[in-house]
Design an enzyme around this catalytic site. Structure first.
Site, PDB file in Angstrom:
ATOM      1  N   ASP A  53       0.929  -0.971  -0.054  1.00  0.00           N
ATOM      2  CA  ASP A  53      -0.009  -0.025   0.095  1.00  0.00           C
ATOM      3  C   ASP A  53       0.750   1.292  -0.240  1.00  0.00           C
ATOM      4  O   ASP A  53       1.641   1.549   0.936  1.00  0.00           O
ATOM      5  CB  ASP A  53      -0.976   0.020   1.165  1.00  0.00           C
ATOM      6  CG  ASP A  53      -1.613   1.335   1.633  1.00  0.00           C
ATOM      7  OD1 ASP A  53      -1.668   2.385   0.598  1.00  0.00           O
ATOM      8  OD2 ASP A  53      -2.332   1.236   2.514  1.00  0.00           O
ATOM      9  N   GLU A 132      30.673  11.047  -1.143  1.00  0.00           N
ATOM     10  CA  GLU A 132      31.227  11.118   0.129  1.00  0.00           C
ATOM     11  C   GLU A 132      30.733  11.619   1.244  1.00  0.00           C
ATOM     12  O   GLU A 132      30.771  12.642   1.709  1.00  0.00           O
ATOM     13  CB  GLU A 132      32.712  11.849   0.066  1.00  0.00           C
ATOM     14  CG  GLU A 132      33.744  11.828  -1.031  1.00  0.00           C
ATOM     15  CD  GLU A 132      34.784  12.610  -1.001  1.00  0.00           C
ATOM     16  OE1 GLU A 132      35.799  12.615  -0.268  1.00  0.00           O
ATOM     17  OE2 GLU A 132      34.416  13.846  -1.619  1.00  0.00           O
ATOM     18  N   GLU A 134      29.451  12.372   4.798  1.00  0.00           N
ATOM     19  CA  GLU A 134      29.883  12.477   6.131  1.00  0.00           C
ATOM     20  C   GLU A 134      28.935  12.633   7.431  1.00  0.00           C
ATOM     21  O   GLU A 134      27.565  12.617   6.931  1.00  0.00           O
ATOM     22  CB  GLU A 134      30.742  13.992   6.300  1.00  0.00           C
ATOM     23  CG  GLU A 134      31.976  14.077   5.326  1.00  0.00           C
ATOM     24  CD  GLU A 134      32.362  15.500   5.230  1.00  0.00           C
ATOM     25  OE1 GLU A 134      33.572  15.588   4.976  1.00  0.00           O
ATOM     26  OE2 GLU A 134      31.694  16.637   5.261  1.00  0.00           O
ATOM     27  N   GLU A 215      36.673  13.073  10.851  1.00  0.00           N
ATOM     28  CA  GLU A 215      36.417  14.231   9.958  1.00  0.00           C
ATOM     29  C   GLU A 215      36.846  15.470  10.886  1.00  0.00           C
ATOM     30  O   GLU A 215      37.001  15.327  12.039  1.00  0.00           O
ATOM     31  CB  GLU A 215      35.142  14.418   9.201  1.00  0.00           C
ATOM     32  CG  GLU A 215      35.219  14.200   7.871  1.00  0.00           C
ATOM     33  CD  GLU A 215      35.967  15.041   7.035  1.00  0.00           C
ATOM     34  OE1 GLU A 215      36.479  16.172   7.474  1.00  0.00           O
ATOM     35  OE2 GLU A 215      36.271  14.849   5.780  1.00  0.00           O
ATOM     36  N   GLU A 223      34.076   9.952   8.620  1.00  0.00           N
ATOM     37  CA  GLU A 223      33.848   9.781   6.963  1.00  0.00           C
ATOM     38  C   GLU A 223      34.189   8.355   6.604  1.00  0.00           C
ATOM     39  O   GLU A 223      35.477   7.828   6.994  1.00  0.00           O
ATOM     40  CB  GLU A 223      34.383  10.733   6.256  1.00  0.00           C
ATOM     41  CG  GLU A 223      34.218  10.565   4.516  1.00  0.00           C
ATOM     42  CD  GLU A 223      34.761  11.567   3.716  1.00  0.00           C
ATOM     43  OE1 GLU A 223      34.549  12.802   4.417  1.00  0.00           O
ATOM     44  OE2 GLU A 223      35.092  11.382   2.556  1.00  0.00           O
ATOM     45  N   HIS A 272      30.066  15.265  -0.960  1.00  0.00           N
ATOM     46  CA  HIS A 272      30.537  15.640  -2.117  1.00  0.00           C
ATOM     47  C   HIS A 272      30.530  14.550  -3.104  1.00  0.00           C
ATOM     48  O   HIS A 272      30.304  13.359  -2.931  1.00  0.00           O
ATOM     49  CB  HIS A 272      32.163  15.853  -1.840  1.00  0.00           C
ATOM     50  CG  HIS A 272      32.490  17.070  -1.000  1.00  0.00           C
ATOM     51  ND1 HIS A 272      33.715  16.699  -0.310  1.00  0.00           N
ATOM     52  CD2 HIS A 272      31.932  17.781  -0.125  1.00  0.00           C
ATOM     53  CE1 HIS A 272      33.905  17.858   0.808  1.00  0.00           C
ATOM     54  NE2 HIS A 272      32.530  18.414   0.619  1.00  0.00           N
ATOM     55  N   ARG A 342      39.043  24.154  -2.310  1.00  0.00           N
ATOM     56  CA  ARG A 342      37.731  23.635  -1.449  1.00  0.00           C
ATOM     57  C   ARG A 342      36.831  24.687  -0.945  1.00  0.00           C
ATOM     58  O   ARG A 342      35.756  24.252  -0.561  1.00  0.00           O
ATOM     59  CB  ARG A 342      38.271  22.984  -0.198  1.00  0.00           C
ATOM     60  CG  ARG A 342      39.064  21.461  -0.626  1.00  0.00           C
ATOM     61  CD  ARG A 342      39.467  20.866   0.560  1.00  0.00           C
ATOM     62  NE  ARG A 342      39.679  19.256   0.227  1.00  0.00           N
ATOM     63  CZ  ARG A 342      40.585  18.909  -0.195  1.00  0.00           C
ATOM     64  NH1 ARG A 342      41.718  19.651  -0.860  1.00  0.00           N
ATOM     65  NH2 ARG A 342      40.546  17.519  -0.789  1.00  0.00           N
ATOM     66  N   GLU A 360      34.174  17.088  -8.832  1.00  0.00           N
ATOM     67  CA  GLU A 360      33.665  16.875  -7.611  1.00  0.00           C
ATOM     68  C   GLU A 360      32.644  18.014  -7.355  1.00  0.00           C
ATOM     69  O   GLU A 360      32.968  19.289  -7.224  1.00  0.00           O
ATOM     70  CB  GLU A 360      34.572  16.999  -6.399  1.00  0.00           C
ATOM     71  CG  GLU A 360      34.222  16.696  -5.108  1.00  0.00           C
ATOM     72  CD  GLU A 360      35.155  16.932  -4.060  1.00  0.00           C
ATOM     73  OE1 GLU A 360      36.072  17.936  -4.087  1.00  0.00           O
ATOM     74  OE2 GLU A 360      35.442  16.171  -3.084  1.00  0.00           O
ATOM     75  N   ARG A 362      30.642  20.082  -4.745  1.00  0.00           N
ATOM     76  CA  ARG A 362      30.793  19.895  -3.258  1.00  0.00           C
ATOM     77  C   ARG A 362      29.595  20.354  -2.471  1.00  0.00           C
ATOM     78  O   ARG A 362      29.759  20.659  -1.336  1.00  0.00           O
ATOM     79  CB  ARG A 362      31.986  20.943  -2.746  1.00  0.00           C
ATOM     80  CG  ARG A 362      33.241  20.173  -3.330  1.00  0.00           C
ATOM     81  CD  ARG A 362      34.401  21.108  -2.963  1.00  0.00           C
ATOM     82  NE  ARG A 362      34.874  21.228  -1.577  1.00  0.00           N
ATOM     83  CZ  ARG A 362      35.522  20.537  -0.746  1.00  0.00           C
ATOM     84  NH1 ARG A 362      35.676  19.317  -1.417  1.00  0.00           N
ATOM     85  NH2 ARG A 362      35.508  20.818   0.456  1.00  0.00           N
TER      86      ARG A 362
END
Ligand code: GLN
Ligand code: MG
Ligand code: MG
Ligand code: MG
Length: 471
Positions: A53, A132, A134, A215, A223, A272, A342, A360, A362
């Site tokens: 359902d 990735e 975390e 981390e 991580e 990321h 970064r 990547e 981020r």
């Protein structure tokens, strides 16, 4: 892992399985499940599916048309590592009984349609994703709502800083401070054994682990890096990873959370997402342009940047997500791309081998539904390629500290879920190509998420007491 139906039936027999668990992921990204005794499990479940359902799943069907089918994917079969009675589990597509097709709001079916769409464009045949996520591990988090129902106290308390399972309430000598988690050896890192256990279980489920570490955030942020794979499989693995993290933490008497910003004033948790598109065994992202990228990859970045503010509604799907996307915590704010930087929303990791060349993104966070997140990123990137959307010059500076005149020139991610939902509403055509996301699905998504915005807006916040109580 490629498996036939016959192999899954044999797996059930060889392991003396007692129950079979059918899992699927709802719109918010939560895995749901229903279990049958092994006596009810035969080839028919793969041919006719398992009826359930769908009316009580948030954002799905009305009660009047609620019958749906779960169609198990034999490739995802595994023995559950936590259930006492031996249980085989599989991830399922949600099928509409009326036409036998994937339900338009089923995230896994959307992800499958995104993979099919890529092939149909002829641009590429395979998209690889490497997320990735975390997460934090706490001793416990308590929510208290007072009698009026409006004052929510989130009490992660002293307990959440006691990261050592073996020394409760006592020795706090070796404790990582704010941003101090990355990454001194034990006993400052008190999660080594727990992470190792998580990794061994992940590997037993066929998910290759590449690395695990504490981390940056001091209060128990961790991580586990797992290998990239194709879109749907990688989303299945992300659901398995969350399941393993939650359940191992639980067996230690802890709780794990993937919410993006549980601790004020320390790093939040991102997810990321590394991506590349391939054709005929060749990585289309490798080239001799900026940071070893091809023009194809640059256009893909251009598409992600162009649609980022609409993507935010899917890649950063909580009100809490926007508390992470602020300067100073390794989370991006600026919609720019850069090799190695970064503080940019898109980073191009340095990889010597062209096979590993990738981008990547981020800004996504682990609250995102991985099926919807990867599908939406792919659709945005492909729009960039199809329409040759160049992302402009790369950014090499620290984007958190730009002079105001430069700062004003670079767009930012959304500031709130409400804003992101507005962008998604207006900028959705790129998602609907090839019928990947339907308009009704996007409307239902916006409606579901607006309720979260409204709930928070209508709730008196602890900080408001601090700011206004005595004025
Ligand atoms: N926690 C950071 C984020 O929110 C990322 C930290 C890192 O992996 N370098 O995205
Ligand atoms: Mg990482
Ligand atoms: Mg990280
Ligand atoms: Mg990263």
């Amino acid at each position: 892992m490629a498996m036939t139906v016959a192999e899954v039936l044999k797996m059930a027999k060889d392991n003396e399985v007692k129950f079979v668990d059918f899992r699927f992921t709802d719109t918010r990204g939560k895995e749901q499940h229903v279990t049958v005794p092994v006596s009810q499990f035969d080839i028919d479940k793969f041919e006719s599916g398992h009826a359930f359902d769908g009316s009580s799943i948030a954002g799905w069907k009305g009660i009047e048309s609620s019958d749906m089918l779960l169609m198990p994917d034999p490739n995802t079969a595994n023995i559950d590592p936590f259930m006492e009675e031996t249980t085989l589990f599989m991830q399922c597509d949600v099928i509409e009984p009326s036409d036998g097709k994937g339900y338009d709001r089923d995230p896994r079916s959307i992800a499958k349609r995104a993979e099919a769409y890529l092939k149909s464009t002829g641009l590429g045949d395979t998209a690889y994703f490497g997320p990735e996520p975390e997460f934090f591990i706490f001793d416990g988090v308590r929510w208290k709502i007072d009698m009026s129902g409006c004052f929510v106290k989130i009490d992660s308390g002293e307990a959440s800083w006691s990261t050592d399972a073996k020394i409760e309430g006592g020795n706090t000598g070796h404790r990582p401070t704010v941003k101090g988690g990355y990454f001194p050896v034990p006993p400052v890192d008190s999660f080594q054994d727990m992470r190792s256990e998580m990794c061994l279980i992940l590997e037993s489920l066929g998910i290759p682990v590449e690395v695990h570490h504490h981390e940056v955030a001091g209060a128990g942020q961790n991580e586990i890096g797992t290998k990239f794979s194709t879109l749907v499989e990688r989303a299945d693995w992300t659901q398995n990873l969350k399941y393993v993290v939650w359940n191992v933490a639980h067996t230690y008497g802890k709780t794990a959370t993937f919410m993006p910003k549980p601790i004020v004033g320390d790093n939040g948790s991102g997810m990321h997402v590394h991506q590349s598109v391939w054709k005929d065994g060749k990585n289309l992202f490798a080239g001799d342009g900026y940071a070893g990228l091809s023009e194809f990859a640059l256009y893909y970045i251009g598409g992600i940047i162009k649609h980022a503010r609409a993507l935010n509604a899917i890649t950063n799907p909580g009100t809490n997500s926007y508390k992470r996307l602020v300067p100073g915590y390794e989370a991006p704010v600026k919609l720019a791309y850069s090799a190695r930087n970064r503080s940019a929303s898109i980073r191009i990791p340095y990889v010597a081998n062209p096979k590993g060349r990738r981008v990547e993104a981020r800004f996504p966070d682990p609250l995102a539904n991985p099926y919807l997140c990867f599908a939406a990123l792919l659709m945005a990137g492909l729009d960039g390629v199809q329409n040759k959307i160049h992302p402009g010059e790369a950014a090499s500076k620290d984007l958190y500290h730009l002079p105001p005149e430069e700062d004003a020139l670079i767009p930012t991610v959304c500031e709130s879920l409400e804003q992101a939902l507005g962008y998604l509403d207006k900028d959705r055509e790129f998602l609907t190509r090839g019928g990947v996301f339907s308009d009704t699905m996007i409307d239902a998504y916006i409606e579901l998420k607006k309720k979260e915005v409204e709930r928070l807006n209508m709730t008196t916040h602890p900080v408001e007491f601090d700011m206004y109580y005595s004025l």
